[in-house]
Write a protein that holds these residues in place. Structure first.
Motif, PDB file in Angstrom:
ATOM      1  N   ARG A  12       0.929  -1.195   0.099  1.00 46.24           N
ATOM      2  CA  ARG A  12      -0.227   0.066   0.100  1.00 46.24           C
ATOM      3  C   ARG A  12       0.993   1.200   0.019  1.00 46.24           C
ATOM      4  O   ARG A  12       1.701   1.388   0.824  1.00 46.24           O
ATOM      5  CB  ARG A  12      -0.964  -0.025   1.225  1.00 46.24           C
ATOM      6  N   LEU A  13       0.501   2.064  -0.828  1.00 41.48           N
ATOM      7  CA  LEU A  13       1.318   3.445  -1.075  1.00 41.48           C
ATOM      8  C   LEU A  13       1.335   4.287   0.188  1.00 41.48           C
ATOM      9  O   LEU A  13       2.216   4.954   0.491  1.00 41.48           O
ATOM     10  CB  LEU A  13       0.854   4.133  -2.219  1.00 41.48           C
ATOM     11  N   ALA A  14       0.308   4.213   0.762  1.00 40.01           N
ATOM     12  CA  ALA A  14       0.017   5.020   2.087  1.00 40.01           C
ATOM     13  C   ALA A  14       0.914   4.576   3.271  1.00 40.01           C
ATOM     14  O   ALA A  14       1.035   5.670   4.107  1.00 40.01           O
ATOM     15  CB  ALA A  14      -1.443   4.968   2.584  1.00 40.01           C
ATOM     16  N   ASN A  15       1.522   3.347   3.219  1.00 37.52           N
ATOM     17  CA  ASN A  15       2.416   2.824   4.180  1.00 37.52           C
ATOM     18  C   ASN A  15       3.631   3.339   3.894  1.00 37.52           C
ATOM     19  O   ASN A  15       4.698   2.927   4.803  1.00 37.52           O
ATOM     20  CB  ASN A  15       2.067   1.453   4.272  1.00 37.52           C
ATOM     21  N   ILE A  16       4.120   4.097   2.880  1.00 34.09           N
ATOM     22  CA  ILE A  16       5.614   4.270   2.487  1.00 34.09           C
ATOM     23  C   ILE A  16       5.597   5.831   2.305  1.00 34.09           C
ATOM     24  O   ILE A  16       4.950   6.383   1.917  1.00 34.09           O
ATOM     25  CB  ILE A  16       5.804   3.561   1.256  1.00 34.09           C
ATOM     26  N   SER A  17       6.682   6.125   2.663  1.00 35.25           N
ATOM     27  CA  SER A  17       7.222   7.568   2.776  1.00 35.25           C
ATOM     28  C   SER A  17       8.360   7.822   1.633  1.00 35.25           C
ATOM     29  O   SER A  17       9.061   6.775   1.570  1.00 35.25           O
ATOM     30  CB  SER A  17       7.656   8.296   3.860  1.00 35.25           C
ATOM     31  N   PRO A  18       8.289   8.613   0.778  1.00 33.82           N
ATOM     32  CA  PRO A  18       9.335   9.121  -0.038  1.00 33.82           C
ATOM     33  C   PRO A  18      10.690   9.393   0.704  1.00 33.82           C
ATOM     34  O   PRO A  18      10.721   9.645   2.069  1.00 33.82           O
ATOM     35  CB  PRO A  18       9.056  10.538  -0.569  1.00 33.82           C
ATOM     36  N   ARG A  19      11.744   8.988   0.295  1.00 32.58           N
ATOM     37  CA  ARG A  19      13.174   9.189   0.790  1.00 32.58           C
ATOM     38  C   ARG A  19      13.408  10.873   1.145  1.00 32.58           C
ATOM     39  O   ARG A  19      13.429  11.404   0.257  1.00 32.58           O
ATOM     40  CB  ARG A  19      14.267   8.592   0.073  1.00 32.58           C
ATOM     41  N   ASP A  20      13.725  10.809   2.232  1.00 29.60           N
ATOM     42  CA  ASP A  20      14.107  12.585   2.625  1.00 29.60           C
ATOM     43  C   ASP A  20      15.385  13.037   2.088  1.00 29.60           C
ATOM     44  O   ASP A  20      15.470  14.101   2.315  1.00 29.60           O
ATOM     45  CB  ASP A  20      13.654  12.807   4.196  1.00 29.60           C
ATOM     46  N   ASP A  21      16.204  12.187   1.647  1.00 31.69           N
ATOM     47  CA  ASP A  21      17.382  12.511   1.004  1.00 31.69           C
ATOM     48  C   ASP A  21      17.167  12.901  -0.610  1.00 31.69           C
ATOM     49  O   ASP A  21      18.104  13.659  -1.011  1.00 31.69           O
ATOM     50  CB  ASP A  21      18.511  11.561   1.054  1.00 31.69           C
ATOM     51  N   ILE A  22      15.975  12.621  -1.007  1.00 31.02           N
ATOM     52  CA  ILE A  22      15.622  13.078  -2.377  1.00 31.02           C
ATOM     53  C   ILE A  22      14.599  14.470  -2.293  1.00 31.02           C
ATOM     54  O   ILE A  22      15.026  15.161  -2.964  1.00 31.02           O
ATOM     55  CB  ILE A  22      14.933  11.972  -3.064  1.00 31.02           C
ATOM     56  N   VAL A  23      13.777  14.303  -1.481  1.00 30.09           N
ATOM     57  CA  VAL A  23      12.869  15.444  -1.412  1.00 30.09           C
ATOM     58  C   VAL A  23      12.530  15.790   0.152  1.00 30.09           C
ATOM     59  O   VAL A  23      12.470  14.594   1.069  1.00 30.09           O
ATOM     60  CB  VAL A  23      11.293  15.336  -1.936  1.00 30.09           C
ATOM     61  N   GLU A  24      12.306  16.985   0.362  1.00 26.80           N
ATOM     62  CA  GLU A  24      12.225  17.259   1.788  1.00 26.80           C
ATOM     63  C   GLU A  24      11.245  18.583   1.907  1.00 26.80           C
ATOM     64  O   GLU A  24      10.758  18.838   3.009  1.00 26.80           O
ATOM     65  CB  GLU A  24      13.411  17.652   2.320  1.00 26.80           C
ATOM     66  N   ARG A  25      11.184  19.271   1.056  1.00 23.84           N
ATOM     67  CA  ARG A  25      10.090  20.194   0.992  1.00 23.84           C
ATOM     68  C   ARG A  25       8.789  19.784   1.291  1.00 23.84           C
ATOM     69  O   ARG A  25       8.508  18.936   0.576  1.00 23.84           O
ATOM     70  CB  ARG A  25      10.158  21.269  -0.093  1.00 23.84           C
ATOM     71  N   LEU A  26       7.807  20.542   1.957  1.00 26.70           N
ATOM     72  CA  LEU A  26       6.523  20.183   2.473  1.00 26.70           C
ATOM     73  C   LEU A  26       5.748  19.970   0.899  1.00 26.70           C
ATOM     74  O   LEU A  26       4.832  18.964   0.852  1.00 26.70           O
ATOM     75  CB  LEU A  26       5.873  21.035   3.255  1.00 26.70           C
ATOM     76  N   TYR A  27       5.863  20.881   0.171  1.00 29.79           N
ATOM     77  CA  TYR A  27       4.974  20.764  -1.065  1.00 29.79           C
ATOM     78  C   TYR A  27       5.387  19.721  -2.078  1.00 29.79           C
ATOM     79  O   TYR A  27       4.493  18.888  -2.731  1.00 29.79           O
ATOM     80  CB  TYR A  27       4.933  22.062  -2.011  1.00 29.79           C
ATOM     81  N   GLN A  28       6.799  19.461  -2.014  1.00 30.61           N
ATOM     82  CA  GLN A  28       7.100  18.023  -2.709  1.00 30.61           C
ATOM     83  C   GLN A  28       6.663  16.849  -2.233  1.00 30.61           C
ATOM     84  O   GLN A  28       5.970  16.037  -2.885  1.00 30.61           O
ATOM     85  CB  GLN A  28       8.679  18.251  -2.749  1.00 30.61           C
ATOM     86  N   LEU A  29       6.681  16.580  -0.877  1.00 32.67           N
ATOM     87  CA  LEU A  29       5.985  15.686  -0.241  1.00 32.67           C
ATOM     88  C   LEU A  29       4.672  15.353  -0.343  1.00 32.67           C
ATOM     89  O   LEU A  29       4.033  14.457  -0.617  1.00 32.67           O
ATOM     90  CB  LEU A  29       6.351  15.631   1.406  1.00 32.67           C
ATOM     91  N   GLU A  30       3.937  16.761  -0.289  1.00 30.56           N
ATOM     92  CA  GLU A  30       2.360  16.742  -0.598  1.00 30.56           C
ATOM     93  C   GLU A  30       2.136  16.444  -2.026  1.00 30.56           C
ATOM     94  O   GLU A  30       1.114  15.531  -2.056  1.00 30.56           O
ATOM     95  CB  GLU A  30       1.798  18.324  -0.369  1.00 30.56           C
ATOM     96  N   ALA A  31       2.940  16.424  -3.164  1.00 34.62           N
ATOM     97  CA  ALA A  31       2.474  16.443  -4.467  1.00 34.62           C
ATOM     98  C   ALA A  31       2.965  14.642  -4.610  1.00 34.62           C
ATOM     99  O   ALA A  31       1.985  14.121  -5.182  1.00 34.62           O
ATOM    100  CB  ALA A  31       3.613  16.889  -5.286  1.00 34.62           C
ATOM    101  N   ILE A  32       3.779  14.119  -3.904  1.00 35.73           N
ATOM    102  CA  ILE A  32       3.930  12.802  -4.038  1.00 35.73           C
ATOM    103  C   ILE A  32       2.844  12.008  -3.464  1.00 35.73           C
ATOM    104  O   ILE A  32       2.196  11.040  -3.903  1.00 35.73           O
ATOM    105  CB  ILE A  32       5.253  12.423  -3.412  1.00 35.73           C
ATOM    106  N   LYS A  33       2.392  12.500  -2.355  1.00 39.63           N
ATOM    107  CA  LYS A  33       1.133  11.830  -1.466  1.00 39.63           C
ATOM    108  C   LYS A  33       0.080  11.856  -2.297  1.00 39.63           C
ATOM    109  O   LYS A  33      -0.632  11.065  -2.269  1.00 39.63           O
ATOM    110  CB  LYS A  33       1.048  12.578  -0.299  1.00 39.63           C
ATOM    111  N   ARG A  34      -0.095  12.980  -2.963  1.00 43.00           N
ATOM    112  CA  ARG A  34      -1.374  13.027  -3.631  1.00 43.00           C
ATOM    113  C   ARG A  34      -1.419  12.261  -5.096  1.00 43.00           C
ATOM    114  O   ARG A  34      -2.458  11.614  -5.307  1.00 43.00           O
ATOM    115  CB  ARG A  34      -1.720  14.493  -4.209  1.00 43.00           C
ATOM    116  N   VAL A  35      -0.109  11.947  -5.596  1.00 39.90           N
ATOM    117  CA  VAL A  35      -0.347  11.024  -6.731  1.00 39.90           C
ATOM    118  C   VAL A  35      -0.487   9.840  -6.294  1.00 39.90           C
ATOM    119  O   VAL A  35      -0.933   9.109  -7.069  1.00 39.90           O
ATOM    120  CB  VAL A  35       1.228  11.386  -7.585  1.00 39.90           C
TER     121      VAL A  35
END
Length: 175
Positions: A31-54
């Motif tokens: 499940r994608l909701a159970n996995i977070s993006p690597r913070d060494d690649i993206v760290e900005r809130l809007y980047q994380l939010e974009a990935i979450k929405r996709v």
């Protein structure tokens, strides 16, 4: 099938792509909701939010998503983080990153290499050879237009179109 809406078919899956789909992707998806993006690649809130929405969109059985970001906001990093997350979650085996100029292709290849150094990366030119082991493919629209028919429709699990302007759909719509 599997809850996805009907869509136009552009070809048939190869035997290898069908086996991958059944044995690997359907059986081993996390499940994608159970996995977070690597913070060494993206760290900005809007980047994380974009990935979450996709990822939410993909889990809701949608096949497409659009991210709109201004210049200098880390579009390539978002693409890399999303690719890595989908590979890690078992949702993607091969990723195609499309861009409109060779300089952008070079920059994208360097960025993918920097953050996903363990993944084999292939730059697609006017010929395709030895593409079985690569997981990340980087191509310009013109180069991919010359070779896309050599890939079956199930070869890429994720296609990222960088700088998607309306004009590309007229010329490169089949891609």
């Amino acid at each position: 099938a599997a809850g996805y809406p009907p869509r136009k078919l552009f070809g048939y899956y190869s035997k290898d792509s069908l086996q991958y789909l059944v044995k690997f992707q359907r059986a081993k998806q996390t499940r994608l909701a159970n996995i977070s993006p690597r913070d060494d690649i993206v760290e900005r809130l809007y980047q994380l939010e974009a990935i979450k929405r996709v990822t939410e969109r993909f889990e809701q059985k949608h096949r497409k998503a659009l991210i709109v970001q201004a210049t200098g906001t880390g579009k390539t990093r978002v693409a890399i983080a999303l690719s890595e997350l989908l590979i890690r979650a078992g949702w993607a085996k091969r990723v195609l990153f499309l861009c409109d100029r060779r300089e952008l292709r070079k920059q994208a290849k360097n960025a993918f290499t920097e953050f996903l150094s363990s993944e084999p990366i292939k730059v697609v030119n006017s010929r395709v050879s030895g593409a079985a082991n690569e997981r990340i493919f980087v191509a310009t629209y013109p180069a991919m237009a010359k070779v896309f028919e050599s890939f079956d429709v199930g070869f890429f699990d994720l296609i990222i179109a960088d700088e998607s302007h309306r004009s590309i759909y007229n010329v490169y719509g089949d891609l």
